[in-house]
Design a protein around this motif. Structure first.
Motif, PDB file in Angstrom:
ATOM      1  N   GLN A 237     -10.332  -5.694  -5.341  1.00 29.39           N
ATOM      2  CA  GLN A 237     -11.079  -5.648  -4.081  1.00 29.39           C
ATOM      3  C   GLN A 237     -10.183  -5.533  -2.853  1.00 29.39           C
ATOM      4  O   GLN A 237     -10.644  -5.152  -1.775  1.00 29.39           O
ATOM      5  CB  GLN A 237     -11.991  -6.873  -3.942  1.00 29.39           C
ATOM      6  N   GLU A 238      -8.901  -5.823  -2.980  1.00 28.75           N
ATOM      7  CA  GLU A 238      -7.989  -5.742  -1.843  1.00 28.75           C
ATOM      8  C   GLU A 238      -7.387  -4.355  -1.648  1.00 28.75           C
ATOM      9  O   GLU A 238      -6.708  -4.109  -0.639  1.00 28.75           O
ATOM     10  CB  GLU A 238      -6.846  -6.745  -2.013  1.00 28.75           C
ATOM     11  N   LYS A 239      -7.625  -3.442  -2.584  1.00 26.92           N
ATOM     12  CA  LYS A 239      -6.953  -2.141  -2.528  1.00 26.92           C
ATOM     13  C   LYS A 239      -7.223  -1.397  -1.221  1.00 26.92           C
ATOM     14  O   LYS A 239      -6.294  -0.903  -0.575  1.00 26.92           O
ATOM     15  CB  LYS A 239      -7.373  -1.273  -3.720  1.00 26.92           C
ATOM     16  N   LYS A 240      -8.482  -1.328  -0.822  1.00 23.38           N
ATOM     17  CA  LYS A 240      -8.820  -0.565   0.388  1.00 23.38           C
ATOM     18  C   LYS A 240      -8.140  -1.157   1.608  1.00 23.38           C
ATOM     19  O   LYS A 240      -7.616  -0.434   2.466  1.00 23.38           O
ATOM     20  CB  LYS A 240     -10.335  -0.525   0.578  1.00 23.38           C
ATOM     21  N   ASN A 241      -8.156  -2.472   1.722  1.00 25.26           N
ATOM     22  CA  ASN A 241      -7.514  -3.152   2.842  1.00 25.26           C
ATOM     23  C   ASN A 241      -6.014  -2.870   2.872  1.00 25.26           C
ATOM     24  O   ASN A 241      -5.438  -2.597   3.935  1.00 25.26           O
ATOM     25  CB  ASN A 241      -7.763  -4.659   2.753  1.00 25.26           C
ATOM     26  N   LEU A 242      -5.390  -2.901   1.708  1.00 20.98           N
ATOM     27  CA  LEU A 242      -3.956  -2.629   1.613  1.00 20.98           C
ATOM     28  C   LEU A 242      -3.649  -1.188   2.015  1.00 20.98           C
ATOM     29  O   LEU A 242      -2.644  -0.921   2.693  1.00 20.98           O
ATOM     30  CB  LEU A 242      -3.463  -2.899   0.189  1.00 20.98           C
TER      31      LEU A 242
END
Length: 372
Positions: A237-242
């Motif tokens: 779930q953190e991929k887009k933010n990263l």
């Protein structure tokens, strides 16, 4: 030859190494019972492939409590010399099975994390009293053992067996590729910038892993005139933010998102071609995976916020430990590691050593078989 039943709520795929080692054991005969669907979670279950030594006990959940169908009937019908549980107070059918076996005078052990934090909370006291019900506790790390002894738990009832992955299949990959192969892979990922030192993170891209710190790390290193590459292998779930932060900081030529990989040879290629694995949050089995393939590991030093596998990192030998929640300390750890000009082959062998001697299923089985 003793007959031993291993009782788990479900057997995850990453336990394949130790499961197969126990199934093949010549000293004791091991049997297994649990949910072959991992209780409906997203975790991939281990496939026993119809092995007669495994009994499937489907599970269902009621709020925080887990129940298993057919388990109690199996426990009443079959007799074993001793029992190894993976037990929580909230896994009701497993707990009932334990009390039935204790009434029958059977030896029962709990294979668990134990107390990972050195604290005097209600939760730790509750679990400590729960663990005292068992004849012995089988732990993944020495930190939990130390914490439990400090709280008055009998030392003689604690056994550390460490943790492992699919060791026998993984070490076959070692040395299959050479420096030229690694350069080819680096060029594929980073193009003309492949000569920079390459860091890797492999695992689920989640907030608890504190992966935005890695982006800060690359940014700070750039400002110091030290340019590194970083490849993320995994999804979450953190991929887009990263990805957004990477673009915002203008780091897209240094940071690449490879995506998830479930092919062991591909994982080997990515880890072994990297110069260091860095995990700013809890490291867990990622440390074992990286060291197995000869790549050093950098993670933080606070045992209260680590998984037991961080004990495989020997500071200055096969990796570095930085001050918890201190990005500047992480930066210094990375610079210190690379500025020491360590011989890559020496480092690779140092990584192999701790895995080959301690964190492997062969060693785990030897320790388990010594438990009385």
């Amino acid at each position: 030859m003793k007959k031993i039943l291993v009782i788990y709520p479900g057997f995850p795929h990453y336990r394949n190494g130790i499961i197969e080692e126990l199934l093949e054991d010549k000293e004791n005969e091991y049997f297994f019972i649990g949910d072959d669907n991992m209780m409906g979670t997203s975790i991939k279950p281990y496939d026993f492939k119809g092995n007669e030594k495994f009994f499937n006990a489907p599970s269902y959940k009621v709020k925080n409590f887990i129940f298993h169908k057919k388990m109690i009937a199996y426990i009443l019908k079959n007799d074993f010399d001793s029992y190894i549980f993976h037990s929580s107070p909230f896994w009701i059918t497993i707990l009932i099975s334990f009390f039935i076996l204790k009434l029958k005078g059977k030896k029962c052990y709990n294979w668990t994390h134990g107390l990972l934090k050195d604290e005097d909370s209600f939760k730790s006291k509750f679990y400590l009293n729960f663990y005292k019900l068992f004849d012995g506790i089988i732990l993944y790390g020495n930190g939990a053992k130390k914490n439990m002894i400090n709280k008055g738990f009998p030392k003689e009832k604690l056994t550390v067996i460490y943790n492992s992955l699919n060791y026998k299949k993984q070490i076959i990959n070692r040395d299959k590729l050479n420096v030229d192969d690694f350069i080819t892979l680096k060029k594929k990922i980073f193009g003309t910038n492949y000569k920079r030192p390459q860091l890797i993170f492999i695992g689920r891209l989640t907030k608890q892993k504190k992966l935005t710190v890695l982006l800060e790390l690359i940014d700070i290193l750039n400002k110091k005139g030290q340019n590194f590459n970083l490849v993320f292998v995994g999804d979450g779930q953190e991929k887009k933010n990263l990805e957004l932060i990477t673009l915002d900081k203008g780091l897209d030529d240094q940071i690449k998102f490879y995506g998830p990989s479930y092919d062991e040879f591909e994982i080997y290629s990515l880890i072994a071609s990297s110069d260091c694995c860095v995990s700013p949050g809890e490291i867990g089995l990622t440390a074992i995976h990286s060291l197995t393939y000869g790549t050093p590991v950098i993670s933080h030093n606070n045992a209260n916020y680590q998984m037991p596998e961080f004990e495989s990192i020997i500071d200055g030998v096969n990796g570095k430990l930085f001050e918890y929640n201190d990005t500047n300390s992480l930066v210094e750890a990375v610079l210190s590691w690379f500025n020491d000009n360590k011989d890559r082959e020496v480092v690779r062998n140092n990584c192999y050593k701790v895995i080959d001697e301690v964190f492997n299923p062969v060693n785990q089985k030897k320790i388990i078989n010594k438990i009385k």
